[in-house]
Scaffold this motif. Structure first.
Motif, short mmCIF file in Angstrom:
data_model
loop_
_atom_site.label_atom_id
_atom_site.label_comp_id
_atom_site.label_asym_id
_atom_site.label_seq_id
_atom_site.Cartn_x
_atom_site.Cartn_y
_atom_site.Cartn_z
N THR A 88 -1.31 28.32 52.67
CA THR A 88 -1.04 27.27 53.65
C THR A 88 -1.02 25.93 52.94
N GLY A 89 -0.34 24.96 53.54
CA GLY A 89 -0.31 23.62 52.98
C GLY A 89 0.40 22.66 53.91
N ALA A 90 0.32 21.38 53.58
CA ALA A 90 0.88 20.33 54.42
C ALA A 90 2.39 20.46 54.56
N THR A 91 2.90 20.11 55.73
CA THR A 91 4.34 20.12 55.96
C THR A 91 5.04 19.16 55.00
N ALA A 107 12.23 33.07 35.70
CA ALA A 107 12.35 32.46 37.03
C ALA A 107 13.05 31.10 36.94
N THR A 108 14.02 30.90 37.83
CA THR A 108 14.76 29.63 37.87
C THR A 108 14.52 28.86 39.16
N SER A 109 14.08 29.55 40.21
CA SER A 109 13.80 28.84 41.46
C SER A 109 12.82 29.63 42.32
N VAL A 110 12.09 28.89 43.15
CA VAL A 110 11.21 29.49 44.16
C VAL A 110 11.58 28.83 45.48
N SER A 111 11.92 29.63 46.47
CA SER A 111 12.31 29.09 47.77
C SER A 111 11.22 29.31 48.80
N PHE A 112 10.97 28.27 49.59
CA PHE A 112 10.05 28.33 50.72
C PHE A 112 10.92 28.17 51.96
N VAL A 140 6.94 30.56 56.55
CA VAL A 140 8.25 30.77 55.92
C VAL A 140 8.10 31.82 54.84
N GLY A 141 9.19 32.50 54.52
CA GLY A 141 9.18 33.46 53.44
C GLY A 141 9.27 32.77 52.09
N VAL A 142 8.66 33.37 51.07
CA VAL A 142 8.70 32.83 49.71
C VAL A 142 9.55 33.77 48.85
N THR A 143 10.59 33.23 48.22
CA THR A 143 11.52 34.02 47.41
C THR A 143 11.57 33.49 45.99
N TYR A 156 4.26 31.83 53.35
CA TYR A 156 3.54 30.56 53.20
C TYR A 156 3.65 29.82 54.53
N THR A 157 2.55 29.23 54.98
CA THR A 157 2.56 28.55 56.27
C THR A 157 2.40 27.05 56.11
N TYR A 158 3.39 26.31 56.61
CA TYR A 158 3.31 24.85 56.63
C TYR A 158 2.43 24.41 57.81
N VAL A 159 1.55 23.44 57.54
CA VAL A 159 0.59 22.98 58.54
C VAL A 159 0.74 21.48 58.74
#
Length: 247
Positions: A88-91, A107-112, A140-143, A156-159
């Motif tokens: 979890t983390g801040a929006t 790895a070239t990118s991480v998507s939230f 959101v999904g993490v890719t 991952y959850t935005y808060v």
């Protein structure tokens, strides 16, 4: 005769460009024993779609003039993610988290969700990434995308940043021990509650309520701060410590 990229997914599908001289009229490009589909060809380049494979294979180009010297192409397995150091983390984003798994070295990118960030690769089993800002609070999904493909499956959850509305009661003895109900919003992920900077034991009742027990303090009004994974909220002079009687 360079090849770019020189690595790709074991499942195939990587678009690869080979540059050199006298490449016009290419009749075949082979990755090991497999033939790749040619999509573009000029006298100085050949673009192909890599077939499936594994390990390291030689790549050769055949033209009416003969077959080239081989170049190496590295097949990379799809990444596997096992855990996030924080879920979890801040929006607003901006916090750095660690992702562990296997096959992460390319790895070239991480998507939230729809937002992406460029990671820092620590090793094949670990990378760090600064979380981008989210569109809204919620999961959101993490890719992760690597030369071997993409992998998802973690969340991952935005808060939202918390707010503090009222405290009940708003006063108590300086000796501490008063049970105080803090009403507000975004309190589910509360990590700490302080009275005048002193940590207080607490329990989360709901997203709109936290109960804390005041630590000992000095007589007078003090700030109350609630910190969550979404940030911090301060209620200035919200609780008053009352000195005990003296005789």
């Amino acid at each position: 005769m360079p090849i770019s990229p020189n690595q790709g997914s074991t499942g195939g599908g990587t678009v690869v460009t080979i540059t050199g001289t006298n490449l016009g009229g290419a009749t075949a490009v082979r990755f090991g024993t497999k033939t790749a589909a040619i999509t573009a060809n000029t006298p100085t380049s050949v673009t192909v779609v890599a077939p499936s494979g594994s390990g390291v294979v030689p790549v050769t180009v055949t033209t009416p003039g003969g077959t080239s010297n081989p170049l190496s192409f590295f097949y990379v397995g799809a990444p596997f993610k096992s855990a996030l150091s924080a879920v979890t983390g801040a929006t607003a984003g901006g916090n750095t988290i660690t992702l562990t798994g296997t096959g992460l070295s390319t790895a070239t990118s991480v998507s939230f969700g729809a937002e992406s960030a460029v990671p820092t690769v620590v090793s094949d089993s670990q990378l760090t990434v600064v979380v981008p800002a989210g569109a809204a609070a919620g999961p959101v999904g993490v890719t992760v995308t690597t030369a071997g493909g993409t992998n998802n499956g973690l969340s991952y959850t935005y808060v939202d940043v918390p707010t503090i509305g009222t405290l009940s009661p708003s006063a108590g003895p300086a000796s501490g021990g008063t049970s105080v109900t803090i009403a507000g919003t975004g309190l589910t992920t509360t990590q700490s509650v302080t009275f005048d900077g002193v940590p207080a034991p607490f329990s989360v009742t709901s997203d709109t309520s936290v109960t804390a027990v005041t630590p000992p303090g000095t007589a007078g009004a003090v700030d109350v701060v609630v910190t969550t994974s979404g940030g911090g909220a301060t209620a200035a002079d919200a609780f008053t410590y009352v000195a005990g009687p003296g005789i």
